[in-house]
Enzyme design. Structure first.
Site, mmCIF file in Angstrom:
data_model
loop_
_atom_site.group_PDB
_atom_site.id
_atom_site.type_symbol
_atom_site.label_atom_id
_atom_site.label_comp_id
_atom_site.label_asym_id
_atom_site.label_seq_id
_atom_site.Cartn_x
_atom_site.Cartn_y
_atom_site.Cartn_z
ATOM 1 C CE LYS A 161 -1.622 -9.388 22.084
ATOM 2 N NZ LYS A 161 -1.008 -10.083 23.228
ATOM 3 N NE ARG B 104 -6.812 -13.791 31.753
ATOM 4 C CZ ARG B 104 -5.578 -13.897 32.236
ATOM 5 N NH1 ARG B 104 -5.361 -13.751 33.539
ATOM 6 N NH2 ARG B 104 -4.568 -14.141 31.442
#
Length: 556
Positions: free
Chosen positions: A329, A403
């Site tokens: 990020k 996920r």
């Protein structure tokens, strides 16, 4: 705190599994239970029902560890979560609390007609207009400088069940003891006061003593048990999310689960590090394997309740810090990533409310706890991972890691065919684009269930908004080399993430439908301060989910 100190001094590192260590653990838990009863009695709270402390001290199955930490000092997560109690008291005999009168926004003139001449004169003399929600007017006594009454403006658009209507009072009132005069919903009013008292001050020196802050008498007719449970659960979730990753890693989440198990007589265990591979949790392992050994990935597991009751399983995403992995990020996007374990915090808080209310369910809580770090062992874009149910996933982006760990946990959750699975996760930015920062996105494989939960969330003013599991979008997560991809294209990202998770529930068969499932994708963080909502971690959907579960299962 004393109990945990005793435990640490006699069982260094909690590493032993012998009978002596087990006895010390039971002694510490019993001491903590007695101290909790004393704390409740000193604050006029109802005595907690007797609890059996069921902490396993026998050797754990291969690959599992007892749920006590194997790292130094333990932070009292649950002990800190009850600090709101310093600001609420029983009505004092012989001492009058200052009444707080609620003035409806835009109705000052008609409201004043029923007030005393002294209040009317003071409002006129100060030219107070009651023009905005949260405004206060301190009316002095006629014969002294003490406060006779407080006028407080309630917003005309505020929900009567709002948990934040009176929150600003906790910050704005001067030192003293106050009593809300005839609130519309006494329980919501008391909770709003408790939430308004919240601040995250773990790292601050010289925080104000509770003796210098205002105190509220319990409103007549409020459900004190619910207020205590909801306030403590919210404080717990907020504290966990706001705590920097240095002090809230996978082992710290495990420690919090152990404390919760101790309080409620539940059983807790964990599968840590390479043992995950032996338990077919390769995706949890892959996401967390780049972290240091003391922050090893793990699957935390708590069970509570009668096995004959309906099975309710809660699953929470526990990414304790998310660098993004090799798809790292940007710096600004990483600043809030301590909050990426918000789903874990929320299900621990919800589990606390369920167990405190003694709902007649067999509860299970599963938390895949990891840190998505970067080193030579990091999983890579293009890798193919195999989940616990055998399905393979091509990695399109290592920053879509939540996920992946939830997939393994959902397979485990569904393996015992529960009556319901609820998962909570700070999963996608797409959900924030869809419903904003204050509303949780609600997905379900049962539209009737989703609408019922959404309606309840609006009734308790803890909004969740139903989103579609649009099947045609599944094509976005199809892979040419594996069963699935972990990312779709740039549109409908919250939906494709939910569709990915649904792949890890057993499909409907002729003899059994797919397990009813609720998925909450929420922000978990207040980026701006509002009454009762300090900047920092936030539980979103907690009260809504509990209200639904209470309605669904109730008390026997």
């Amino acid at each position: 705190v004393v109990a945990m100190t005793l435990l640490r001094s006699m069982v260094p590192g909690c590493a032993g599994r012998g009978r002596v260590q087990g006895a010390v653990l039971a002694l510490a838990a019993a001491f903590a239970s007695l101290e909790c009863q004393g704390w409740r009695a000193s604050r006029g709270l109802p005595r907690a029902p007797g609890r059996r402390i069921a902490l396993a001290s026998a050797p754990a199955p291969e690959g599992e560890t007892p749920s006590c930490r194997q790292t130094p000092a333990s932070w009292s997560w649950l002990g800190r979560a009850v600090r709101w109690g310093e600001r609420v008291k029983e009505p004092a005999q012989g001492t009058a609390a200052v009444p707080v009168l609620t003035v409806p926004e835009g109705q000052l003139d008609s409201w004043l007609e029923s007030q005393t001449p002294h209040v009317q004169r003071w409002v006129q003399a100060t030219n107070w207009k009651a023009s905005a929600p949260g405004q206060l007017l301190l009316v002095p006594a006629e014969d002294s400088s003490s406060i006779a009454v407080v006028l407080f403006v309630a917003g005309k658009d505020e929900h009567e069940n709002s948990a934040f209507r009176y929150s600003s009072l906790a910050k704005d009132l001067p030192k003293g003891t106050y009593k809300l005069q005839d609130p519309v919903n006494p329980t919501a009013a008391a909770l709003s006061w408790a939430l308004g008292c919240y601040s995250f001050d773990r790292y601050k020196k010289g925080s104000p003593s509770h003796g210098t802050r205002p105190v509220l008498e319990w409103p007549d007719g409020c459900d004190r048990g619910f207020v205590a449970s909801a306030a403590s659960a919210t404080y717990l979730a907020r504290d966990l999310i706001s705590t920097p990753a240095e002090h809230c890693g996978p082992a710290d989440l495990e420690d919090c689960m152990m404390q919760l198990a101790s309080l409620h007589g539940a059983k807790a265990s964990s599968i840590v590090g390479d043992a995950l591979l032996g338990n077919d949790c390769a995706q949890i392992h892959a996401v967390g394997r780049a972290a240091t050994a003391d922050r090893a990935p793990r699957l935390l597991d708590l069970t509570w309740g009668d096995e004959s009751k309906p099975k309710l399983t809660l699953v929470g995403k526990g990414v304790c810090f998310d660098t993004g992995g090799l798809n790292i990020k940007p710096g600004d996007s990483m600043l809030l990533m301590k909050k990426d374990m918000g789903g874990a915090a929320q299900v621990l808080a919800l589990a606390h409310m369920v167990m405190e209310a003694k709902l007649p369910v067999r509860l299970r809580v599963l938390i895949p706890a990891v840190e998505n770090s970067v080193d030579g062992t990091s999983f890579r874009p293009g890798d193919v991972l195999t989940a616990k149910n055998g399905k393979t996933t091509e990695i399109g982006n290592t920053d879509a890691e939540g996920r992946l760990i939830l997939a393994d946990a959902l397979v485990e959750a569904d393996s015992e065919e529960p009556d319901m699975i609820i998962d909570c996760a700070t999963l996608t930015g797409a959900a924030r684009v869809a419903v904003g920062l204050d509303i949780g996105a609600l997905f379900s494989n049962d539209n009737k269930l989703a609408r019922e939960v959404m309606d309840i969330s609006l009734d308790v003013d803890d909004p969740l908004w139903h989103q579609p599991l649009h099947k045609p979008y599944r094509a976005q997560i199809e892979s040419k080399i594996a069963d699935l991809k972990n990312v779709g294209d740039r549109t409908g990202g919250a939906i494709t993430a939910a569709l990915y998770l649904q792949e890890f529930l057993a499909p409907e068969t002729g003899s059994r439908p797919q397990t009813p499932w609720i998925h909450i994708d929420f922000m978990g963080f207040n980026t701006a301060a509002k009454p009762g909502r300090a900047i920092g971690g936030e539980a979103q959907g907690l009260r809504a989910l509990f209200a639904y579960l209470q309605k669904q299962y109730g008390e026997e």
